[in-house]
Design a protein around this motif. Structure first.
Motif, PDB file in Angstrom:
ATOM      1  N   LYS A   5       0.614  -1.633   0.374  1.00  0.00           N
ATOM      2  CA  LYS A   5       0.090  -0.104  -0.048  1.00  0.00           C
ATOM      3  C   LYS A   5       0.832   1.108   0.022  1.00  0.00           C
ATOM      4  CE  LYS A   5      -3.957  -2.212   0.913  1.00  0.00           C
ATOM      5  NZ  LYS A   5      -4.650  -2.390  -0.428  1.00  0.00           N
ATOM      6  N   SER A   6      -0.133   2.089  -0.447  1.00  0.00           N
ATOM      7  CA  SER A   6       0.864   3.713  -0.725  1.00  0.00           C
ATOM      8  C   SER A   6       0.434   4.612   0.630  1.00  0.00           C
ATOM      9  CB  SER A   6       0.410   4.353  -1.210  1.00  0.00           C
ATOM     10  OG  SER A   6      -0.824   5.169  -1.282  1.00  0.00           O
ATOM     11  N   ASP A  12      -4.589   4.015  -2.173  1.00  0.00           N
ATOM     12  CA  ASP A  12      -5.348   2.648  -2.169  1.00  0.00           C
ATOM     13  C   ASP A  12      -6.338   2.470  -2.459  1.00  0.00           C
ATOM     14  OD1 ASP A  12      -2.087   2.102  -0.961  1.00  0.00           O
ATOM     15  OD2 ASP A  12      -3.095   2.566   0.246  1.00  0.00           O
ATOM     16  N   LEU A  15      -6.332   2.648  -6.808  1.00  0.00           N
ATOM     17  CA  LEU A  15      -5.714   2.270  -7.343  1.00  0.00           C
ATOM     18  C   LEU A  15      -6.020   0.194  -7.101  1.00  0.00           C
ATOM     19  CD1 LEU A  15      -2.454   2.630  -5.557  1.00  0.00           C
ATOM     20  CD2 LEU A  15      -2.605   2.526  -7.923  1.00  0.00           C
ATOM     21  N   ARG A  28       0.564  -0.103 -11.778  1.00  0.00           N
ATOM     22  CA  ARG A  28       0.302  -0.089 -10.316  1.00  0.00           C
ATOM     23  C   ARG A  28       1.147  -0.345  -9.217  1.00  0.00           C
ATOM     24  NH1 ARG A  28      -3.971  -3.496  -6.896  1.00  0.00           N
ATOM     25  NH2 ARG A  28      -2.967  -5.373  -8.123  1.00  0.00           N
ATOM     26  N   THR A  32       1.991   1.942  -6.284  1.00  0.00           N
ATOM     27  CA  THR A  32       1.603   2.867  -4.983  1.00  0.00           C
ATOM     28  C   THR A  32       3.189   3.112  -4.829  1.00  0.00           C
ATOM     29  OG1 THR A  32       0.706   0.599  -5.186  1.00  0.00           O
ATOM     30  CG2 THR A  32       2.068   0.956  -3.019  1.00  0.00           C
ATOM     31  N   HIS A  36       3.580   6.397  -1.837  1.00  0.00           N
ATOM     32  CA  HIS A  36       4.176   6.829  -1.141  1.00  0.00           C
ATOM     33  C   HIS A  36       5.231   7.653  -0.591  1.00  0.00           C
ATOM     34  CE1 HIS A  36       6.847   5.265   2.752  1.00  0.00           C
ATOM     35  NE2 HIS A  36       7.254   5.449   1.288  1.00  0.00           N
TER      36      HIS A  36
END
Length: 251
Positions: A5-6, A12, A15, A28, A32, A36
């Motif tokens: 996850k970001s 998220d 995505l 993707r 991500t 982040h």
């Protein structure tokens, strides 16, 4: 990519639920990581808007836009004419459908090859940009020009993200990046984000040498399961390499 996850809920969710419905070739995995990094910038007090050269229908752009902090803006440059004259409509529709508010972004229907650094700055708010994604025309001349625009507008702690590096369809684009880094010894290839597949190619993340420390240790720790521990030999220093399936060949 379970658990990958970001850390930005809106990104998220996009995505997970909307990303694949937006036409494009961005990864993707890379989106991500880049979201982040924008979250980390915000946490460190690095402020600024973002720009993308080569927006198409918005697949990667929407992730960047959803990662913005308050009073920041996203600018998307594209001719919006390929493969037809409805690309801009699909781009704005995709943004709206995936939660990116109209007041947070501006499409810029320009060929960046016709812009100088001053004009580009005027079209992106006349303030340093903290994240610039370059995915424009894939020729040496066009990439070199877009790099000059990005370099001139980059925040001192900002990131330039280059798409389709090491892509077999464009095997010599990296020569242009090599020439750029040689001409700007204060810049570093900080991270290589490896491909997902042939249409989700690697990205290079470039920043100033004194900004590397802001990002590299965090990336290796946050994405330890995606960290290729040998790193990359990047013109005399090592860069982080993140890949969906890190492994070392057994010999």
């Amino acid at each position: 990519m379970t658990g990958f996850k970001s850390g930005i809920p809106a990104v998220d969710a996009y995505l997970e639920e909307g990303f694949e419905s937006v036409r494009g070739m961005s990864s993707r995995f890379a989106a991500t990581i880049c979201a982040h990094l924008m979250r980390r910038q915000s946490e460190m007090g690095i402020r600024g808007s973002v720009a993308e050269i080569g927006t198409f229908e918005g697949r990667f752009f929407i992730a960047l836009g959803l990662a913005l902090a308050e009073r920041e803006h996203a600018y998307g440059f594209d001719l919006f004419t390929w493969p037809d004259d409805k690309v801009l409509d699909r781009f704005t529709g995709n943004a709206r459908r995936n939660g990116l508010a109209e007041q947070r972004f501006t499409p810029r229907p320009f060929d960046t090859g016709t812009l100088d650094a001053e004009t580009f700055a005027g079209l992106t708010g006349r303030a340093p940009l903290r994240f610039i994604h370059v995915d424009g025309e894939h020729s040496a001349e066009a990439l070199g020009h877009d790099l000059r625009l990005a370099h001139a507008s980059l925040h001192p702690q900002g990131l330039i993200c280059l798409d389709d590096m090491l892509h077999p369809g464009y095997p010599f684009l990296v020569v242009t990046v090599h020439d750029y880094l040689r001409a700007h010894p204060d810049m570093r290839l900080m991270c290589v984000i490896d491909r997902e597949d042939i249409v989700a190619a690697p990205k290079f993340l470039i920043c100033r040498a004194d900004a590397v420390r802001l990002y590299e240790t965090d990336l290796m720790a946050t994405f330890k399961d995606q960290h290729f521990i040998l790193g990359g030999d990047a013109m005399g220093h090592h860069c982080v390499v993140l890949t969906p399936n890190p492994r070392i060949a057994e010999v």
